[in-house]
Design a protein around this motif. Structure first.
Motif, PDB file in Angstrom:
ATOM      1  N   ASP A 162      88.668 -66.657 -19.485  1.00  0.00           N
ATOM      2  CA  ASP A 162      88.116 -66.091 -18.252  1.00  0.00           C
ATOM      3  C   ASP A 162      86.714 -66.687 -18.140  1.00  0.00           C
ATOM      4  O   ASP A 162      85.782 -66.190 -18.767  1.00  0.00           O
ATOM      5  CB  ASP A 162      88.075 -64.571 -18.368  1.00  0.00           C
ATOM      6  N   PRO A 163      86.529 -67.769 -17.379  1.00  0.00           N
ATOM      7  CA  PRO A 163      85.291 -68.554 -17.479  1.00  0.00           C
ATOM      8  C   PRO A 163      84.056 -67.841 -16.967  1.00  0.00           C
ATOM      9  O   PRO A 163      82.954 -68.109 -17.433  1.00  0.00           O
ATOM     10  CB  PRO A 163      85.597 -69.791 -16.649  1.00  0.00           C
ATOM     11  N   ALA A 164      84.246 -66.944 -15.999  1.00  0.00           N
ATOM     12  CA  ALA A 164      83.133 -66.273 -15.344  1.00  0.00           C
ATOM     13  C   ALA A 164      82.219 -67.316 -14.697  1.00  0.00           C
ATOM     14  O   ALA A 164      82.415 -68.520 -14.841  1.00  0.00           O
ATOM     15  CB  ALA A 164      82.376 -65.378 -16.307  1.00  0.00           C
ATOM     16  N   GLU A 165      81.232 -66.846 -13.999  1.00  0.00           N
ATOM     17  CA  GLU A 165      80.339 -67.744 -13.252  1.00  0.00           C
ATOM     18  C   GLU A 165      79.606 -68.749 -14.138  1.00  0.00           C
ATOM     19  O   GLU A 165      79.422 -69.909 -13.750  1.00  0.00           O
ATOM     20  CB  GLU A 165      79.335 -66.906 -12.465  1.00  0.00           C
ATOM     21  N   PRO A 166      79.179 -68.390 -15.374  1.00  0.00           N
ATOM     22  CA  PRO A 166      78.343 -69.332 -16.128  1.00  0.00           C
ATOM     23  C   PRO A 166      79.062 -70.571 -16.652  1.00  0.00           C
ATOM     24  O   PRO A 166      78.406 -71.570 -16.954  1.00  0.00           O
ATOM     25  CB  PRO A 166      77.828 -68.486 -17.306  1.00  0.00           C
ATOM     26  N   ARG A 172      78.736 -80.242 -20.993  1.00  0.00           N
ATOM     27  CA  ARG A 172      80.109 -80.729 -21.005  1.00  0.00           C
ATOM     28  C   ARG A 172      80.748 -80.595 -22.392  1.00  0.00           C
ATOM     29  O   ARG A 172      81.931 -80.260 -22.510  1.00  0.00           O
ATOM     30  CB  ARG A 172      80.139 -82.191 -20.561  1.00  0.00           C
ATOM     31  N   GLU A 173      79.979 -80.827 -23.455  1.00  0.00           N
ATOM     32  CA  GLU A 173      80.565 -80.762 -24.793  1.00  0.00           C
ATOM     33  C   GLU A 173      80.989 -79.338 -25.148  1.00  0.00           C
ATOM     34  O   GLU A 173      81.992 -79.144 -25.849  1.00  0.00           O
ATOM     35  CB  GLU A 173      79.600 -81.308 -25.845  1.00  0.00           C
ATOM     36  N   ILE A 174      80.256 -78.338 -24.654  1.00  0.00           N
ATOM     37  CA  ILE A 174      80.657 -76.950 -24.885  1.00  0.00           C
ATOM     38  C   ILE A 174      81.928 -76.643 -24.103  1.00  0.00           C
ATOM     39  O   ILE A 174      82.875 -76.041 -24.622  1.00  0.00           O
ATOM     40  CB  ILE A 174      79.533 -75.979 -24.485  1.00  0.00           C
ATOM     41  N   GLN A 175      81.951 -77.052 -22.830  1.00  0.00           N
ATOM     42  CA  GLN A 175      83.158 -76.856 -22.017  1.00  0.00           C
ATOM     43  C   GLN A 175      84.372 -77.487 -22.698  1.00  0.00           C
ATOM     44  O   GLN A 175      85.430 -76.849 -22.815  1.00  0.00           O
ATOM     45  CB  GLN A 175      82.968 -77.474 -20.638  1.00  0.00           C
ATOM     46  N   ASP A 176      84.231 -78.729 -23.129  1.00  0.00           N
ATOM     47  CA  ASP A 176      85.374 -79.441 -23.708  1.00  0.00           C
ATOM     48  C   ASP A 176      85.854 -78.769 -24.991  1.00  0.00           C
ATOM     49  O   ASP A 176      87.064 -78.711 -25.255  1.00  0.00           O
ATOM     50  CB  ASP A 176      85.005 -80.894 -23.988  1.00  0.00           C
ATOM     51  N   ARG A 177      84.917 -78.266 -25.791  1.00  0.00           N
ATOM     52  CA  ARG A 177      85.318 -77.617 -27.045  1.00  0.00           C
ATOM     53  C   ARG A 177      86.124 -76.352 -26.768  1.00  0.00           C
ATOM     54  O   ARG A 177      87.108 -76.072 -27.460  1.00  0.00           O
ATOM     55  CB  ARG A 177      84.085 -77.298 -27.884  1.00  0.00           C
ATOM     56  N   VAL A 178      85.722 -75.599 -25.756  1.00  0.00           N
ATOM     57  CA  VAL A 178      86.456 -74.383 -25.401  1.00  0.00           C
ATOM     58  C   VAL A 178      87.798 -74.728 -24.756  1.00  0.00           C
ATOM     59  O   VAL A 178      88.841 -74.155 -25.103  1.00  0.00           O
ATOM     60  CB  VAL A 178      85.610 -73.502 -24.468  1.00  0.00           C
ATOM     61  N   LEU A 179      87.786 -75.672 -23.831  1.00  0.00           N
ATOM     62  CA  LEU A 179      89.020 -76.031 -23.135  1.00  0.00           C
ATOM     63  C   LEU A 179      90.054 -76.636 -24.081  1.00  0.00           C
ATOM     64  O   LEU A 179      91.258 -76.520 -23.838  1.00  0.00           O
ATOM     65  CB  LEU A 179      88.712 -77.000 -21.991  1.00  0.00           C
ATOM     66  N   ALA A 180      89.588 -77.245 -25.171  1.00  0.00           N
ATOM     67  CA  ALA A 180      90.525 -77.825 -26.136  1.00  0.00           C
ATOM     68  C   ALA A 180      91.377 -76.760 -26.804  1.00  0.00           C
ATOM     69  O   ALA A 180      92.485 -77.044 -27.273  1.00  0.00           O
ATOM     70  CB  ALA A 180      89.758 -78.619 -27.197  1.00  0.00           C
ATOM     71  N   ARG A 181      90.874 -75.513 -26.872  1.00  0.00           N
ATOM     72  CA  ARG A 181      91.653 -74.423 -27.463  1.00  0.00           C
ATOM     73  C   ARG A 181      92.303 -73.520 -26.418  1.00  0.00           C
ATOM     74  O   ARG A 181      93.061 -72.617 -26.752  1.00  0.00           O
ATOM     75  CB  ARG A 181      90.769 -73.562 -28.376  1.00  0.00           C
ATOM     76  N   THR A 182      91.997 -73.770 -25.142  1.00  0.00           N
ATOM     77  CA  THR A 182      92.499 -72.916 -24.075  1.00  0.00           C
ATOM     78  C   THR A 182      93.932 -73.288 -23.716  1.00  0.00           C
ATOM     79  O   THR A 182      94.267 -74.464 -23.586  1.00  0.00           O
ATOM     80  CB  THR A 182      91.603 -73.048 -22.825  1.00  0.00           C
ATOM     81  N   THR A 183      94.779 -72.269 -23.544  1.00  0.00           N
ATOM     82  CA  THR A 183      96.129 -72.500 -23.033  1.00  0.00           C
ATOM     83  C   THR A 183      96.350 -71.833 -21.683  1.00  0.00           C
ATOM     84  O   THR A 183      97.282 -72.188 -20.965  1.00  0.00           O
ATOM     85  CB  THR A 183      97.194 -71.993 -24.027  1.00  0.00           C
ATOM     86  N   VAL A 184      95.503 -70.847 -21.346  1.00  0.00           N
ATOM     87  CA  VAL A 184      95.606 -70.156 -20.058  1.00  0.00           C
ATOM     88  C   VAL A 184      94.206 -70.038 -19.466  1.00  0.00           C
ATOM     89  O   VAL A 184      93.284 -69.575 -20.141  1.00  0.00           O
ATOM     90  CB  VAL A 184      96.220 -68.739 -20.207  1.00  0.00           C
ATOM     91  N   TRP A 185      94.067 -70.471 -18.223  1.00  0.00           N
ATOM     92  CA  TRP A 185      92.821 -70.302 -17.460  1.00  0.00           C
ATOM     93  C   TRP A 185      93.083 -69.279 -16.363  1.00  0.00           C
ATOM     94  O   TRP A 185      94.071 -69.384 -15.631  1.00  0.00           O
ATOM     95  CB  TRP A 185      92.406 -71.632 -16.837  1.00  0.00           C
ATOM     96  N   THR A 186      92.217 -68.269 -16.246  1.00  0.00           N
ATOM     97  CA  THR A 186      92.323 -67.331 -15.138  1.00  0.00           C
ATOM     98  C   THR A 186      90.927 -67.066 -14.597  1.00  0.00           C
ATOM     99  O   THR A 186      90.031 -66.659 -15.337  1.00  0.00           O
ATOM    100  CB  THR A 186      93.029 -66.022 -15.544  1.00  0.00           C
ATOM    101  N   SER A 187      90.737 -67.322 -13.290  1.00  0.00           N
ATOM    102  CA  SER A 187      89.405 -67.205 -12.689  1.00  0.00           C
ATOM    103  C   SER A 187      89.536 -66.898 -11.209  1.00  0.00           C
ATOM    104  O   SER A 187      90.630 -66.949 -10.640  1.00  0.00           O
ATOM    105  CB  SER A 187      88.622 -68.506 -12.868  1.00  0.00           C
ATOM    106  N   ASN A 188      88.390 -66.631 -10.570  1.00  0.00           N
ATOM    107  CA  ASN A 188      88.401 -66.560  -9.122  1.00  0.00           C
ATOM    108  C   ASN A 188      88.191 -67.957  -8.549  1.00  0.00           C
ATOM    109  O   ASN A 188      87.922 -68.928  -9.281  1.00  0.00           O
ATOM    110  CB  ASN A 188      87.372 -65.551  -8.601  1.00  0.00           C
ATOM    111  N   ALA A 189      88.325 -68.059  -7.239  1.00  0.00           N
ATOM    112  CA  ALA A 189      88.278 -69.372  -6.588  1.00  0.00           C
ATOM    113  C   ALA A 189      86.905 -70.014  -6.727  1.00  0.00           C
ATOM    114  O   ALA A 189      86.797 -71.239  -6.914  1.00  0.00           O
ATOM    115  CB  ALA A 189      88.669 -69.233  -5.120  1.00  0.00           C
ATOM    116  N   ALA A 190      85.837 -69.225  -6.631  1.00  0.00           N
ATOM    117  CA  ALA A 190      84.490 -69.782  -6.729  1.00  0.00           C
ATOM    118  C   ALA A 190      84.256 -70.410  -8.097  1.00  0.00           C
ATOM    119  O   ALA A 190      83.650 -71.493  -8.209  1.00  0.00           O
ATOM    120  CB  ALA A 190      83.450 -68.703  -6.445  1.00  0.00           C
ATOM    121  N   GLU A 191      84.734 -69.755  -9.152  1.00  0.00           N
ATOM    122  CA  GLU A 191      84.570 -70.289 -10.505  1.00  0.00           C
ATOM    123  C   GLU A 191      85.378 -71.576 -10.680  1.00  0.00           C
ATOM    124  O   GLU A 191      84.922 -72.514 -11.347  1.00  0.00           O
ATOM    125  CB  GLU A 191      84.994 -69.235 -11.519  1.00  0.00           C
TER     126      GLU A 191
END
Length: 303
Positions: A162-166, A172-191
């Motif tokens: 659940d990425p939330a606004e932040p 990018r390296e933090i995003q990639d490290r988290v996304l590498a373990r993510t299997t489900v993304w759930t967010s609102n359209a703005a996020e």
């Protein structure tokens, strides 16, 4: 049965209804105020009321705020896997709600930030479980413990971001490290738009799935237009059930909790999203973040 597990912060929401936001340096009189258990509590309570086993693995404090959080979780049978912090109370979020149901937030940190990889590991995620993480946990001091814990999560656990606004603002390296373990993304359209840079919400699920990988399931909520579910190379629009909103606080978290609980109970993603849309529609007609409906209420609504 698969379980819904949450690593993120449980806070107290101090919900203050105001006729409008004050100008800078100005004043406004509230029309009402109330304290609720919020943050990850809303997702876990929504999951429990749907019928799934739900556990909270975040930290919580001793004091009136921590007591309120534990009481709200216990009332719906949500277990906690960490011990209270003896000398520190749980933090809070001031939520200013305008007549349009628009919300503004001010958050004060507390014991919920006092986590370690070891304390999170007490959740003991098993293959099939749905493990929730929040973009808000990627601020210091919870970032490093969460990332260390994620490296130990077994294969087969659904890691739900659940990425939330932040999230889109992190390196990018933090995003990639988290996304590498993510299997489900759930967010609102703005996020979703913030991460992808795309203007159209309809285009974001495929772009997010490309960032995560072909194994990912992407769910993007778009308010009264419903949500988009993208997996197995195809996207499906799941219509909403528009209501006259009196308070949108907690609606997105209610959607997430019901979505994941339905998956834990064996529903396909599209069916789960339909029931999550219905639950969110009910939630916006109620005040406060503890507005998640029960399974029977969703059944009656859909009928």
């Amino acid at each position: 049965m698969a379980r819904v597990l949450h690593t993120a912060q449980a806070l107290v929401d101090v919900v203050v209804e105001v006729p409008s936001l004050p100008p800078r340096g100005g004043n406004v009189n509230a029309t009402s105020d109330r304290r609720y258990a919020g943050g990850s509590v809303t997702i876990l309570v929504a999951a429990a009321r749907t019928g799934a086993e739900a556990l909270h693995g975040g930290a919580h404090g001793t004091g009136p705020n921590g007591d309120l959080v534990r009481s709200a979780l216990a009332a719906d049978g949500v277990a906690v896997t960490d011990a209270p912090r003896e000398d520190h109370d749980t933090g809070y979020c001031v939520v200013l709600v305008e007549p349009s149901a628009e919300r503004s937030f001010v958050t004060a940190y507390g014991a919920e930030r006092d986590v370690t990889a070891q304390s999170l590991a007490a959740l003991d995620p098993q293959p099939g479980d749905l493990l929730c993480i929040s973009g808000y946990s990627l601020f210091e001091p919870t970032r490093d413990p969460l990332l260390e814990f994620l490296d130990t999560v077994p294969e087969g656990v659904e890691v739900v971001l659940d990425p939330a606004e932040p999230f889109a603002t992190f390196p990018r390296e933090i995003q990639d490290r988290v996304l590498a373990r993510t299997t489900v993304w759930t967010s609102n359209a703005a996020e979703a738009r913030a991460l992808t840079g795309l203007d159209s919400a309809e285009d974001t699920p495929a772009a997010i799935r490309r960032r995560i990988g072909s194994h990912a399931v992407v769910v993007v909520r778009d308010g009264p237009r419903g949500c988009l579910v993208f997996h197995h190379g195809r996207g499906t629009h799941i219509p909403a059930f528009p209501q006259t909103a009196i308070d949108t606080n907690g609606a997105g978290d209610t959607h997430t909790g019901v979505l994941l609980a339905e998956r834990a109970l064996g529903a396909d993603w599209e069916s789960a999203a339909t029931r999550a849309n219905a639950a969110a529609a009910i939630a916006v007609t109620r005040r406060g973040p503890e507005s998640a409906p029960t399974r029977a209420e969703v059944d009656a609504f859909l009928a």
